[in-house]
Design a protein around this motif. Sequence first.
Motif, PDB file in Angstrom:
ATOM      1  N   ALA A 149      34.932 -46.903  -7.574  1.00 30.74           N
ATOM      2  CA  ALA A 149      36.352 -46.582  -7.264  1.00 30.74           C
ATOM      3  C   ALA A 149      37.188 -45.704  -8.583  1.00 30.74           C
ATOM      4  N   LEU A 150      36.718 -46.194  -9.846  1.00 33.13           N
ATOM      5  CA  LEU A 150      37.320 -45.857 -11.065  1.00 33.13           C
ATOM      6  C   LEU A 150      36.769 -44.417 -11.409  1.00 33.13           C
ATOM      7  N   GLY A 151      35.489 -44.229 -10.970  1.00 36.47           N
ATOM      8  CA  GLY A 151      34.733 -42.954 -11.303  1.00 36.47           C
ATOM      9  C   GLY A 151      34.202 -42.992 -12.740  1.00 36.47           C
ATOM     10  N   LYS A 152      34.000 -43.920 -13.250  1.00 38.80           N
ATOM     11  CA  LYS A 152      33.411 -44.179 -14.566  1.00 38.80           C
ATOM     12  C   LYS A 152      32.008 -44.765 -14.649  1.00 38.80           C
ATOM     13  N   PRO A 153      31.086 -44.688 -15.578  1.00 36.60           N
ATOM     14  CA  PRO A 153      29.934 -45.290 -15.509  1.00 36.60           C
ATOM     15  C   PRO A 153      29.920 -46.668 -16.028  1.00 36.60           C
ATOM     16  N   PHE A 154      29.021 -47.462 -15.272  1.00 39.39           N
ATOM     17  CA  PHE A 154      29.054 -48.937 -15.479  1.00 39.39           C
ATOM     18  C   PHE A 154      27.602 -48.948 -16.321  1.00 39.39           C
ATOM     19  N   ILE A 155      27.776 -49.054 -17.536  1.00 43.53           N
ATOM     20  CA  ILE A 155      26.618 -49.161 -18.266  1.00 43.53           C
ATOM     21  C   ILE A 155      25.449 -49.938 -17.821  1.00 43.53           C
ATOM     22  N   TYR A 156      25.442 -50.980 -17.290  1.00 42.01           N
ATOM     23  CA  TYR A 156      24.421 -51.789 -16.923  1.00 42.01           C
ATOM     24  C   TYR A 156      24.219 -51.773 -15.321  1.00 42.01           C
ATOM     25  N   GLY A 157      24.743 -50.557 -14.920  1.00 40.71           N
ATOM     26  CA  GLY A 157      24.134 -50.196 -13.435  1.00 40.71           C
ATOM     27  C   GLY A 157      22.827 -49.354 -13.826  1.00 40.71           C
ATOM     28  N   PRO A 158      22.137 -49.538 -12.492  1.00 39.72           N
ATOM     29  CA  PRO A 158      20.682 -48.864 -12.362  1.00 39.72           C
ATOM     30  C   PRO A 158      20.861 -47.429 -12.809  1.00 39.72           C
ATOM     31  N   ASP A 159      21.821 -46.450 -12.246  1.00 40.43           N
ATOM     32  CA  ASP A 159      21.900 -45.174 -12.344  1.00 40.43           C
ATOM     33  C   ASP A 159      22.070 -44.743 -14.013  1.00 40.43           C
ATOM     34  N   VAL A 160      22.947 -45.681 -14.632  1.00 39.35           N
ATOM     35  CA  VAL A 160      23.243 -45.356 -15.875  1.00 39.35           C
ATOM     36  C   VAL A 160      22.358 -46.067 -16.872  1.00 39.35           C
ATOM     37  N   ALA A 161      22.077 -47.128 -16.553  1.00 45.41           N
ATOM     38  CA  ALA A 161      21.030 -47.832 -17.658  1.00 45.41           C
ATOM     39  C   ALA A 161      19.778 -46.944 -17.797  1.00 45.41           C
ATOM     40  N   LYS A 162      19.252 -46.482 -16.776  1.00 44.62           N
ATOM     41  CA  LYS A 162      17.983 -45.569 -16.822  1.00 44.62           C
ATOM     42  C   LYS A 162      18.165 -44.321 -17.651  1.00 44.62           C
ATOM     43  N   ARG A 163      19.363 -43.729 -17.971  1.00 46.35           N
ATOM     44  CA  ARG A 163      19.471 -42.808 -18.847  1.00 46.35           C
ATOM     45  C   ARG A 163      19.493 -43.146 -20.379  1.00 46.35           C
ATOM     46  N   PHE A 164      19.604 -44.364 -20.533  1.00 45.28           N
ATOM     47  CA  PHE A 164      19.436 -44.740 -22.083  1.00 45.28           C
ATOM     48  C   PHE A 164      17.766 -44.839 -22.285  1.00 45.28           C
ATOM     49  N   ALA A 165      17.430 -44.308 -23.460  1.00 46.91           N
ATOM     50  CA  ALA A 165      16.135 -44.416 -23.986  1.00 46.91           C
ATOM     51  C   ALA A 165      15.758 -46.069 -24.140  1.00 46.91           C
ATOM     52  N   SER A 166      16.933 -46.680 -24.530  1.00 47.39           N
ATOM     53  CA  SER A 166      16.615 -48.144 -24.850  1.00 47.39           C
ATOM     54  C   SER A 166      18.009 -48.862 -24.831  1.00 47.39           C
ATOM     55  N   ILE A 167      18.076 -50.304 -24.573  1.00 43.43           N
ATOM     56  CA  ILE A 167      19.183 -51.036 -24.716  1.00 43.43           C
ATOM     57  C   ILE A 167      18.963 -52.209 -25.429  1.00 43.43           C
ATOM     58  N   GLU A 168      19.479 -52.542 -26.464  1.00 44.10           N
ATOM     59  CA  GLU A 168      19.054 -53.620 -27.535  1.00 44.10           C
ATOM     60  C   GLU A 168      20.366 -54.406 -27.744  1.00 44.10           C
ATOM     61  N   VAL A 169      20.367 -55.673 -27.921  1.00 42.47           N
ATOM     62  CA  VAL A 169      21.414 -56.486 -28.458  1.00 42.47           C
ATOM     63  C   VAL A 169      21.004 -56.982 -29.935  1.00 42.47           C
ATOM     64  N   LEU A 170      21.922 -56.781 -30.821  1.00 40.91           N
ATOM     65  CA  LEU A 170      21.539 -57.132 -32.242  1.00 40.91           C
ATOM     66  C   LEU A 170      22.003 -58.727 -32.323  1.00 40.91           C
ATOM     67  N   SER A 171      22.860 -59.119 -31.715  1.00 46.25           N
ATOM     68  CA  SER A 171      23.527 -60.471 -32.014  1.00 46.25           C
ATOM     69  C   SER A 171      22.976 -61.760 -32.175  1.00 46.25           C
ATOM     70  N   ASP A 172      22.174 -61.970 -31.282  1.00 39.73           N
ATOM     71  CA  ASP A 172      21.567 -63.243 -30.967  1.00 39.73           C
ATOM     72  C   ASP A 172      20.006 -63.418 -31.927  1.00 39.73           C
ATOM     73  N   ARG A 173      20.276 -62.954 -33.196  1.00 43.03           N
ATOM     74  CA  ARG A 173      19.022 -63.228 -34.201  1.00 43.03           C
ATOM     75  C   ARG A 173      19.410 -63.910 -35.244  1.00 43.03           C
ATOM     76  N   ASP A 174      18.803 -64.700 -35.867  1.00 43.00           N
ATOM     77  CA  ASP A 174      19.001 -65.391 -37.312  1.00 43.00           C
ATOM     78  C   ASP A 174      19.505 -64.373 -38.277  1.00 43.00           C
ATOM     79  N   ALA A 175      20.431 -64.731 -39.186  1.00 44.20           N
ATOM     80  CA  ALA A 175      20.909 -63.744 -39.985  1.00 44.20           C
ATOM     81  C   ALA A 175      20.101 -63.172 -40.852  1.00 44.20           C
ATOM     82  N   ASP A 176      19.432 -63.830 -41.248  1.00 47.37           N
ATOM     83  CA  ASP A 176      18.283 -63.368 -42.443  1.00 47.37           C
ATOM     84  C   ASP A 176      17.460 -62.102 -41.876  1.00 47.37           C
ATOM     85  N   ASP A 177      17.116 -62.207 -40.445  1.00 50.10           N
ATOM     86  CA  ASP A 177      16.381 -61.375 -39.803  1.00 50.10           C
ATOM     87  C   ASP A 177      16.858 -59.978 -39.382  1.00 50.10           C
ATOM     88  N   LYS A 178      18.166 -59.997 -39.467  1.00 53.14           N
ATOM     89  CA  LYS A 178      18.901 -58.840 -38.718  1.00 53.14           C
ATOM     90  C   LYS A 178      18.785 -57.520 -39.486  1.00 53.14           C
TER      91      LYS A 178
END
Length: 255
Positions: A149-178
């Motif tokens: 309806a908004l005509g904007k990409p939904f990052i985690y939708g199948p059509d958009v997500a597959k355009r990324f070479a990778s998607i990673e989350v930094l956050s949920d790792r121990d501080a010393d490992d980041k």
Amino acid sequence: MVGVGVAEVQLVVQSDDFGMCHAVNVGTVQAFREGIVTQVSTMAACPWFTEAAALAREFAIPVGVHQTLTCEWDFLRWRPLTDGPSLVGEDGTFRRTVEEAAAGVTHADAVRELSAQAAKFAAEGLTLEYLDFHMGSSVPSAYDEVSAALGKPFIYGPDVAKRFASIEVLSDRDADDKKPWLLDYLDKLTPGVHLLVTHCAAAEPELAALHRPGTYTYRWAEEYRLSDQAMVTDPEIRQAIEDHNIELTTVGAAF
């Protein structure tokens, strides 16, 4: 800053939860102005959204709607913008987990609520770059409908997500490992557009007061956010990006 031209390796560095609380707002702005964050996901249903919107306008931060159907904290609770009965638990605020929302929220209530969040975002004069979601996918069909309806990409939708070479989350790792993880991640990026999701915040007392100690969720209140903040503003990380000729970009510029 977003790079000029098209590099072989492009990296979108996103910071989530803008508008959740003051500490997140302060840290996110610093991460954008002084660090490597290139775009920010904004929560229109949250209590500090008005400040976040003002900061986004002031510093020309590329922003998206962090579509929100959940509220995970013990002591910071927020309500829907609409009155759909399936959206809330017994206390009248959003449900605490994605699983609870997925089991209880109806498609119609979700679409109405997410549309209201996008409308509140637009009423602040913000330019919508993209949409994503808070915590996870509660009502998949609703995200797809609102995005269309908004005509904007939904990052985690199948059509958009597959355009990324990778998607990673930094956050949920121990501080010393980041830092070791992030340096290795940057070293191994392949040609294409990559998305790195972070959760930034400044070291303010309110973070530790969001949730009862001793739980997995509690680590998301302060620990993960402060260590993310340190990483995205670390000069060594910035230098690694430059050394690897990685272009920092946004979803709006890349797609």
